[in-house]
Design an enzyme around this catalytic site. Sequence first.
Site, PDB file in Angstrom:
ATOM      1  N   LYS A 106       0.866  -1.185   0.000  1.00 42.81           N
ATOM      2  CA  LYS A 106       0.000   0.000   0.000  1.00 42.81           C
ATOM      3  C   LYS A 106       0.897   1.227   0.000  1.00 42.81           C
ATOM      4  CE  LYS A 106      -4.505   0.742   0.255  1.00 42.81           C
ATOM      5  NZ  LYS A 106      -5.579  -0.152  -0.231  1.00 42.81           N
TER       6      LYS A 106
HETATM    7  P1  NAD Z   1     -12.909   7.515  -2.626  1.00 40.23           P
HETATM    8  O1  NAD Z   1     -11.880   8.527  -2.378  1.00 40.23           O
HETATM    9  O2  NAD Z   1     -13.432   7.341  -4.002  1.00 40.23           O
HETATM   10  O3  NAD Z   1     -14.174   7.765  -1.665  1.00 40.23           O
HETATM   11  C1  NAD Z   1     -14.058   7.907  -0.279  1.00 40.23           C
HETATM   12  C2  NAD Z   1     -15.426   8.355   0.245  1.00 40.23           C
HETATM   13  O4  NAD Z   1     -15.388   8.335   1.661  1.00 40.23           O
HETATM   14  C3  NAD Z   1     -15.803   9.774  -0.160  1.00 40.23           C
HETATM   15  O5  NAD Z   1     -17.186   9.832  -0.452  1.00 40.23           O
HETATM   16  C4  NAD Z   1     -15.520  10.592   1.088  1.00 40.23           C
HETATM   17  O6  NAD Z   1     -16.327  11.744   1.184  1.00 40.23           O
HETATM   18  C5  NAD Z   1     -15.897   9.569   2.146  1.00 40.23           C
HETATM   19  N1  NAD Z   1     -15.289   9.869   3.437  1.00 40.23           N
HETATM   20  C6  NAD Z   1     -14.029  10.309   3.706  1.00 40.23           C
HETATM   21  N2  NAD Z   1     -13.894  10.488   5.026  1.00 40.23           N
HETATM   22  C7  NAD Z   1     -15.068  10.125   5.587  1.00 40.23           C
HETATM   23  C8  NAD Z   1     -15.542  10.080   6.921  1.00 40.23           C
HETATM   24  N3  NAD Z   1     -14.770  10.433   7.938  1.00 40.23           N
HETATM   25  N4  NAD Z   1     -16.817   9.636   7.115  1.00 40.23           N
HETATM   26  C9  NAD Z   1     -17.590   9.279   6.086  1.00 40.23           C
HETATM   27  N5  NAD Z   1     -17.209   9.309   4.816  1.00 40.23           N
HETATM   28  C10 NAD Z   1     -15.957   9.732   4.574  1.00 40.23           C
HETATM   29  O7  NAD Z   1     -12.312   6.138  -2.044  1.00 40.23           O
HETATM   30  P2  NAD Z   1     -12.734   4.659  -2.434  1.00 40.23           P
HETATM   31  O8  NAD Z   1     -11.791   4.189  -3.458  1.00 40.23           O
HETATM   32  O9  NAD Z   1     -14.188   4.589  -2.650  1.00 40.23           O
HETATM   33  O10 NAD Z   1     -12.329   3.890  -1.081  1.00 40.23           O
HETATM   34  C11 NAD Z   1     -13.231   3.775   0.016  1.00 40.23           C
HETATM   35  C12 NAD Z   1     -12.813   2.606   0.880  1.00 40.23           C
HETATM   36  O11 NAD Z   1     -12.792   1.419   0.101  1.00 40.23           O
HETATM   37  C13 NAD Z   1     -11.390   2.717   1.488  1.00 40.23           C
HETATM   38  O12 NAD Z   1     -11.383   2.082   2.741  1.00 40.23           O
HETATM   39  C14 NAD Z   1     -10.562   1.928   0.502  1.00 40.23           C
HETATM   40  O13 NAD Z   1      -9.353   1.453   1.075  1.00 40.23           O
HETATM   41  C15 NAD Z   1     -11.514   0.806   0.188  1.00 40.23           C
HETATM   42  N6  NAD Z   1     -11.232   0.095  -1.057  1.00 40.23           N
HETATM   43  C16 NAD Z   1     -11.184   0.733  -2.248  1.00 40.23           C
HETATM   44  C17 NAD Z   1     -10.943   0.016  -3.405  1.00 40.23           C
HETATM   45  C18 NAD Z   1     -10.948   0.662  -4.773  1.00 40.23           C
HETATM   46  O14 NAD Z   1     -10.880  -0.076  -5.762  1.00 40.23           O
HETATM   47  N7  NAD Z   1     -11.072   1.957  -4.898  1.00 40.23           N
HETATM   48  C19 NAD Z   1     -10.712  -1.371  -3.337  1.00 40.23           C
HETATM   49  C20 NAD Z   1     -10.780  -2.008  -2.100  1.00 40.23           C
HETATM   50  C21 NAD Z   1     -11.044  -1.264  -0.972  1.00 40.23           C
END
Ligand code: NAD
Length: 416
Positions: A106
């Site tokens: 990561k």
């Molecule tokens: P992103 O940046 O697209 O979205 C993050 C979202 O979380 C946004 O809507 C933001 O406003 C919200 N957010 C941020 N802080 C917050 C808080 N304190 N309370 C509530 N909402 C909050 O990110 P993403 O890619 O959607 O990732 C989200 C989660 O999924 C993370 O934990 C990431 O590690 C995990 N994840 C992502 C992927 C991927 O392919 N993008 C894959 C596996 C896991």
Amino acid sequence: MTKEQTALDVACEQLCIAAEKLGLEPEIHEMLKYPKRSLIVSITVKMDDGGLGVFSGCRVQHWDARGPFKGGIRYHPNVTLSEVTALAMWMTWKCAVVDIPYGGAKGGVCCNPKKMSKGELERLTRRYTSLLLDFIGPYRDVPAPDVYTDAQTMAWIMDTYSQFKGYSVPECVTGKPISIGGSEGREEATSLGVVICAREAAKRIGLKLKGATLAVQGFGNVGWNAAKMAHDMGWKIVAVSDSVGGIYNPKGLDPRKVYEHKSKTGSVVNYKGCKKITNEELLETKCDILVPAALENQITKANADRIKAKIVAEGANGPTTPHADKALYEKGITLVPDILANAGGVTASYFEWVQNLTREHWTLEEVNRKLEIKMVKAFNDVCNLAKKENSDMRTAALMLGVGRVADAIRTLGLWP
Ligand code: NAD
């Protein structure tokens, strides 16, 4: 939000649980507690106002016994080396749970992308990539998007890496735009995996999905796409939230309209006809399925007793602490853990890498069909092990992931 443990505390405690259940050799347990390599970088960026910004970043490579390191890059003001280490460890188990030939890594940069221009983000990304050059690459470590990074960020990484090599290397990064070698379906793959897991869990507990109610915390890549797919499948989205706050409507929300509102105003909050709620209230919403899709440590000792969902499908990494896991299990809530539920993203990333290495481009149908097979197989493997061990799904998934990595370590042996 109560921070009862750091993400790394949680990851290490989970490893202990799996190690004990597996009867893991103490030496292998000790090896797996720490990353193989952690690189800390200082990224100097020309800012739009003519000044220089200095940002701290890192790349943590946990274990690569099963294949090259793989994992996202996060841009967030609260990024720490400890958090990124936890996320790298979870990547190692996740790749093993879905049985793809990768290890876990990561990356993170401590910055506030919301306050930076596109030009500043591009310069930050390119400089960060240049500092990682000797540590990443198609057979070494393949980055992907995570919180506040996207396909454009991946395009800048690919271009910077390729410029240094002197030829185009699309396989050095995944989650790219389709025009430069990205895969069909990658952008929605994490969410599709979450929805498939929620569907399979619903089948197991006899929950009817048509009209099932869903609450989603986080309305970014994972949360918004999960809400959209669930809506298209006839589930009712009753609450969503982002970093600003949340909205609730028991009659159901149209996620596409909420997305339009967020694109115009910057948040889901103030979307018409809804009650404003906090992120804490969203987690406690009365619903059938809860998808945490934001950050770590959201369901903790402090609120586990008030979670009302029948199924929790973890889109985010590390949203539930071990204490809360136990409380939810005792309440009879089915929790599909992150290292299974959100593994659709890295699985589609693997498909993208394979397509790049073989210079092929698969159709969306092909990608989604392969993803469905991988996710359902992993879901059933975890469920069957949970049944055999009389454990919750998290423990079973960890046993499966940690067990496969330990097997690879034993088989490789130690050199020198
Ligand atoms: P992103 O940046 O697209 O979205 C993050 C979202 O979380 C946004 O809507 C933001 O406003 C919200 N957010 C941020 N802080 C917050 C808080 N304190 N309370 C509530 N909402 C909050 O990110 P993403 O890619 O959607 O990732 C989200 C989660 O999924 C993370 O934990 C990431 O590690 C995990 N994840 C992502 C992927 C991927 O392919 N993008 C894959 C596996 C896991």
